[in-house]
Design an enzyme around this catalytic site. Structure first.
Site, PDB file in Angstrom:
ATOM      1  N   PHE A   1       0.807  -1.211   0.000  1.00 35.00           N
ATOM      2  CA  PHE A   1       0.000   0.000   0.000  1.00 35.00           C
ATOM      3  C   PHE A   1       0.845   1.268   0.000  1.00 35.00           C
ATOM      4  O   PHE A   1       0.328   2.352   0.194  1.00 35.00           O
ATOM      5  CB  PHE A   1      -0.941  -0.009   1.201  1.00 35.00           C
ATOM      6  CG  PHE A   1      -1.991  -1.081   1.103  1.00 35.00           C
ATOM      7  CD1 PHE A   1      -3.173  -0.835   0.423  1.00 35.00           C
ATOM      8  CD2 PHE A   1      -1.770  -2.336   1.642  1.00 35.00           C
ATOM      9  CE1 PHE A   1      -4.130  -1.819   0.302  1.00 35.00           C
ATOM     10  CE2 PHE A   1      -2.729  -3.328   1.524  1.00 35.00           C
ATOM     11  CZ  PHE A   1      -3.908  -3.071   0.850  1.00 35.00           C
TER      12      PHE A   1
ATOM     13  N   ASP B   1      -2.909 -10.943   1.957  1.00 33.56           N
ATOM     14  CA  ASP B   1      -1.588 -10.744   1.358  1.00 33.56           C
ATOM     15  C   ASP B   1      -0.523 -11.316   2.281  1.00 33.56           C
ATOM     16  O   ASP B   1       0.481 -10.684   2.584  1.00 33.56           O
ATOM     17  CB  ASP B   1      -1.341  -9.263   1.082  1.00 33.56           C
ATOM     18  CG  ASP B   1      -0.199  -9.050   0.093  1.00 33.56           C
ATOM     19  OD1 ASP B   1       0.238 -10.048  -0.526  1.00 33.56           O
ATOM     20  OD2 ASP B   1       0.268  -7.921  -0.057  1.00 33.56           O
TER      21      ASP B   1
END
Ligand SMILES: *[C@@H]1O[C@H](CO)[C@@H](O)[C@H](O)[C@H]1NC(C)=O
Ligand SMILES: *[C@@H]1O[C@H](CO)[C@@H](O)[C@H](O)[C@H]1NC(C)=O
Ligand SMILES: *[C@@H]1O[C@H](CO)[C@@H](O)[C@H](O)[C@H]1NC(C)=O
Ligand SMILES: *[C@@H]1O[C@H](CO)[C@@H](O)[C@H](O)[C@H]1NC(C)=O
Ligand SMILES: *[C@@H]1O[C@H](CO)[C@@H](O)[C@H](O)[C@H]1NC(C)=O
Ligand SMILES: *[C@@H]1O[C@H](CO)[C@@H](O)[C@H](O)[C@H]1NC(C)=O
Ligand SMILES: *[C@@H]1O[C@H](CO)[C@@H](O)[C@H](O)[C@H]1NC(C)=O
Ligand SMILES: *[C@@H]1O[C@H](CO)[C@@H](O)[C@H](O)[C@H]1NC(C)=O
Length: 816
Positions: free
Chosen positions: A511, A625
């Site tokens: 991110f 993830d």
């Protein structure tokens, strides 16, 4: 000597001057017209009407009005907003029935028309000094009749003296709407107008959705736009009577020309002053002001506190409606702890500092006092709140029916609102407010000293409401409010990370980049700077992050706080000195630092963390993830899962199907990678891969075995089928392990990577299996057996002609 002659010259000059000024000037009659290249100027030279090309669109011609007396081109009105003329053939004229029309001269086609209803004898068009373009019938002997005026058909700008709102007699509704872009005056999806309720409100819509309310008029200003205060430059008012409901403002001081616009780029209404002394437009105020202004963000009886985390809170005496707290569904808002009983008698509690709720269902009386207002509200069981209508005169009565929506805590200029409560809840608590707040502050300060975090309080913005809420003891509810979650100032984080210097960069996560930082007190932190903007609003984001911060487990990286300023969103974590698991297991030398007992400890830690995430926490988070680089290691090599809940905080659905597949190539379960279906079992798949990687020291991604096209899973599966599973074990692990324990782990790993999610064990069974407490099932064939080179289906040696669905599409996974 020749005096008459001199006089003659003077008169000529005067006439010439006079003619030039008035004739080129401010009117069009039925015998004249305005073609492209010529303009009409108001008599005092303030405004000009003519053709222009906005921004970079040199070819498109629009008819518009702009300020003539200031050097920065500023268009305030456009006729043909969505129908540009592509050349200079445009001409503005009055047609034979007295309509103002804009023609394409070459074809004679009408591009735009005023569409005035009445026919006119002697129509005249005039540009006034106010910027209003007026079409009048000036029949001699009769008074002038206004047939049409541009002030009734505004574009994106509200000028002084212009009414925003309704003429209830004719049904005319004047709204302003933003330009699509600086090049295109066609209306975008941002509209600002007035709702003609009993208690009128000004509202910005985004498309058909309500986006922001300025709030009802309170005698001084709008209750939701406190930054708009009495000032030296202009006066403003929200006028409401039987005939009209409108917002208006007037200039007090000509040295500050004022305009109000809605701007598509910034998604807000903006008020600018043109200052004579500075010769520029200065933004005077804008709205919405902060994230809490977004309409109805916290649902019914939820109030939004911009400086708090989570920003949404239920009013005292209310609790979240959605029972599953994990869902934090603020959209549904809050409900009372104690239900009302209208007939036994309810009471009221005074709440201070609020933006008044949506007035769609409201009632007002301008002469009633507060006591009569209270009585009036009590009379009707649907009446939920009342307050003073005009706080300047302290007079009048405003009443709300049904649920109260769109409340916000307004620090400086909020108003009192008396909300209906069950009799046992109300009245005796009505006056507590302030003293408890003080007590709360003192207690909080004492706690801070004790825990020695006082050093850092200057960058922690605390919510007074939080403290108040706790001191008043919202006893029986889940304590959402007691969360004290620090918001860090951008300056502090910037200093801590050397202004995000590349030397401080630890890596790049899914991110955004991660930086190492050191706070003034010496504490080391890791700062994740979020790059992608989420689909959700900032308030929802903060609610979510605050909730995730509450998840505490010793196998999670601790979230210390966040920093949200403007476009910047950052998460602040504790710093992990030993980097991540991939740093050790895939490196031949560093590998030797992790012997099998340490590896097993790490495997168990990850598994326990996942059990908490999947099953024990209130949120039921799917990590999505999970990979070696997301397992961080503290100074004692304890594993800490990072990035959990990130997908959630970023506005993804919590289960089901998603269009945007996040995750990492090599760790994704087949059903997720191919169909976007994910569940906790997709995390189990990733865990299985991690397990095989730790044992083999090889990455699943990029693993090729010389003799076949199998990836790590396929390789492990074949060895296991052939009874040679021990060949998978990394040589260093082999030296330090109990073989049976490692073989058991390989077996568990294969159970986790089975192709069908329903075959895979849950993480809690994995923990039991790791502990050796249960017998292990026989694994079925895993998903994704094949390595990068095989894009076609290549049969397994044991089952030559099989074409099971796992062989579909390794190529699908290629991009990441
Ligand atoms: C506009 O006025 C000019 C000169 O007065 C005239 O030549 C032209 O024909 C007029 N255009 C239209 C469309 O009437
Ligand atoms: C004006 O009308 C002519 C003839 O119909 C047409 O070819 C031309 O494209 C039009 N131009 C504009 C800008 O409307
Ligand atoms: C102007 O040009 C654009 C694109 O070339 C076209 O779509 C539009 O219809 C034209 N407008 C007029 C009024 O002819
Ligand atoms: C004048 O313009 C209006 C609006 O376009 C139209 O309705 C009317 O028919 C026009 N009058 C004539 C005589 O063309
Ligand atoms: C208008 O503003 C100017 C500049 O700030 C100031 O000097 C002047 O006194 C103001 N006039 C009035 C009437 O307030
Ligand atoms: C809208 O905001 C953008 C960005 O601040 C600015 O560039 C633009 O000039 C504004 N538009 C208007 C009409 O003022
Ligand atoms: C408003 O209140 C006044 C004073 O209490 C009362 O006389 C009047 O009838 C009320 N008006 C309405 C419309 O209820
Ligand atoms: C209470 O107020 C609501 C909303 O104005 C109205 O519809 C309802 O008739 C009222 N009920 C009584 C008993 O007056």
């Amino acid at each position: 000597m020749n005096i008459p002659f001199l006089n003659f010259i003077v008169i000529i000059l005067l006439l010439f001057f006079f003619t030039r000024f008035s004739c080129g000037a401010d009117i069009i009659t039925s015998s004249t017209n305005l073609s492209d290249g010529r303009t009409l100027v108001s008599s005092d030279g303030s405004f000009e009407l003519g053709f222009f090309s906005p921004g970079s669109s040199a070819k498109s011609r629009y008819l518009g009005i702009w300020y003539k007396n200031i050097p920065v081109p500023t268009v305030v009105w456009v006729a043909n907003r969505c129908d540009p003329i592509n050349d200079t053939s445009g001409v503005l004229m009055i047609n034979s029935t007295g309509n103002l029309v804009l023609l394409n001269q070459s074809s004679g086609s009408v591009v735009w028309a005023s569409n005035s209803k009445k026919e006119a004898q002697n129509p005249v068009v005039q540009l006034l000094d106010s910027g209003n373009l007026l079409l009048q019938d000036r029949t001699p002997g009769k008074s002038d009749i206004i047939l049409w005026q541009s002030f009734d058909h505004p574009t994106d700008t509200l000028l002084p003296g212009m009414k925003l709102g309704w003429d209830l007699r004719t049904g005319l509704n004047r709204q302003i709407s933003a330009w699509k872009s600086p090049d295109d005056p066609c209306p975008g999806d941002l509209i600002y107008g007035v709702e003609p309720y009993n208690n009128p409100d000004a509202v910005i819509w985004k498309g058909s959705r309500r986006y922001y309310r300025t709030g009802p008029w309170n005698g001084i200003g709008m209750s939701g736009a406190p930054q708009l205060k009495p000032n030296p430059w202009f006066t403003f008012n929200l006028v409401s009577n039987e005939e009209e409901v409108y917002f208006i403002f007037y200039l007090k001081n000509k040295s500050a020309i004022t305009r109000l616009i809605v701007n598509q780029t910034t998604s807000r209404g903006e008020r600018y002053l043109w200052k004579e002394d500075t010769q520029t437009w200065i933004e005077y105020s804008h709205f919405p002001w902060d994230d809490c202004d977004t309409y109805g963000t916290c649902g019914a009886y939820g109030t939004c506190v911009n400086t708090a985390l989570p920003p949404c809170q239920c009013l005292k005496g209310f609790k979240l409606k959605s029972q599953e707290e994990g869902s934090m569904d603020w959209f549904q808002g809050c409900v009372r702890n104690k239900p009302l009983d209208c007939h036994k008698g309810d009471g009221f509690i005074k709440f201070g500092g609020l933006k008044l709720p949506d007035t769609a269902h409201s009632w007002v009386n301008k002469s009633m006092n507060l006591n009569a207002c209270r009585a009036k509200c009590l009379e009707n069981c649907s009446c939920m709140a009342y307050t003073t209508l005009d706080i300047k005169e302290t007079s009048g009565c405003a009443i709300w029916f049904y649920d109260l929506i769109d409340l916000k805590q307004v620090q400086s200029a909020g108003q009192d609102l008396y909300i209906r409560m069950a009799a046992s809840d109300s009245d005796h608590t009505e006056t507590k407010g302030k003293t408890n707040l003080m007590a709360g502050l003192i207690i909080a300060a004492a706690i801070l000293v004790v825990t020695r975090v006082l050093v850092i309080t200057y960058y922690i913005r605390r919510s007074h409401r939080n403290i108040q809420g706790r001191e008043n003891g919202c006893s029986d509810e889940r304590q959402i409010e007691d969360m004290e979650f620090p918001l860090f100032e951008l300056d502090l984080i910037s200093n801590a990370t050397n202004n995000f210097s590349s030397n401080n960069k630890l890596g790049e996560g899914g991110f955004g980049p991660v930086y190492k930082g050191t706070l003034p007190d010496g504490k080391e932190i890791a700062v994740k700077r979020l790059s992608r903007s989420s689909g959700q609003g900032l308030v929802e984001f903060k609610n979510e992050v605050a909730l995730i911060a509450k998840l505490q487990h010793r196998n999670f990286v601790k979230l210390l706080g966040c920093c949200i300023q403007g476009e910047e969103k950052m998460l602040i974590y504790e710093y992990m000195p030993n980097k991540s698991l991939d740093y050790f297991i895939f490196d031949h030398t560093r590998r030797s630092l992790l012997d099998w007992p340490k590896c097993f400890h790490i495997i168990c830690g990850i598994a326990k963390g996942l059990v908490y995430l999947h099953e024990d926490s209130r949120l039921r988070i799917i990590h999505r993830d999970l990979k070696a680089s997301n397992i961080l290691l503290d100074s004692e090599m304890n594993p800490k899962i990072s990035d959990f809940g990130m997908a959630r905080a970023f506005g993804e659905q919590s289960e089901g199907n998603t269009k945007r597949v996040v995750g990492t190539y090599g760790y994704m379960a087949p059903e997720y990678a191919i169909d976007g279906n994910f569940s906790i079992k997709s995390d189990v798949f990733s865990f299985g891969i991690l397990l095989l990687e730790i044992i083999s020291g090889k990455k699943n991604k990029g693993f090729y075995h010389l003799n076949d096209n199998l990836n790590l899973i396929g390789h492990a599966w074949r060895l296991w089928k052939e009874g040679n599973a021990s060949e998978l074990i990394d040589s260093f692990v082999q030296e330090s392990c109990t073989l049976s324990e490692v073989l058991r782990c390989i077996h568990i790993g294969l159970l986790c990577v089975q192709q069908y999610p329903e075959d895979r064990p849950s993480m809690s069974s994995v923990v039991l299996m790791l502990g050796g407490g249960t017998a292990l099932a026989i694994p079925k064939e895993p998903g994704f057996l094949f390595g990068k080179k095989s894009l076609k289906t290549i049969p397994l040696s044991s089952k030559p002609e099989s074409s099971s669905p796992n062989q579909l599409s390794y190529s699908v996974l290629e991009p990441r």
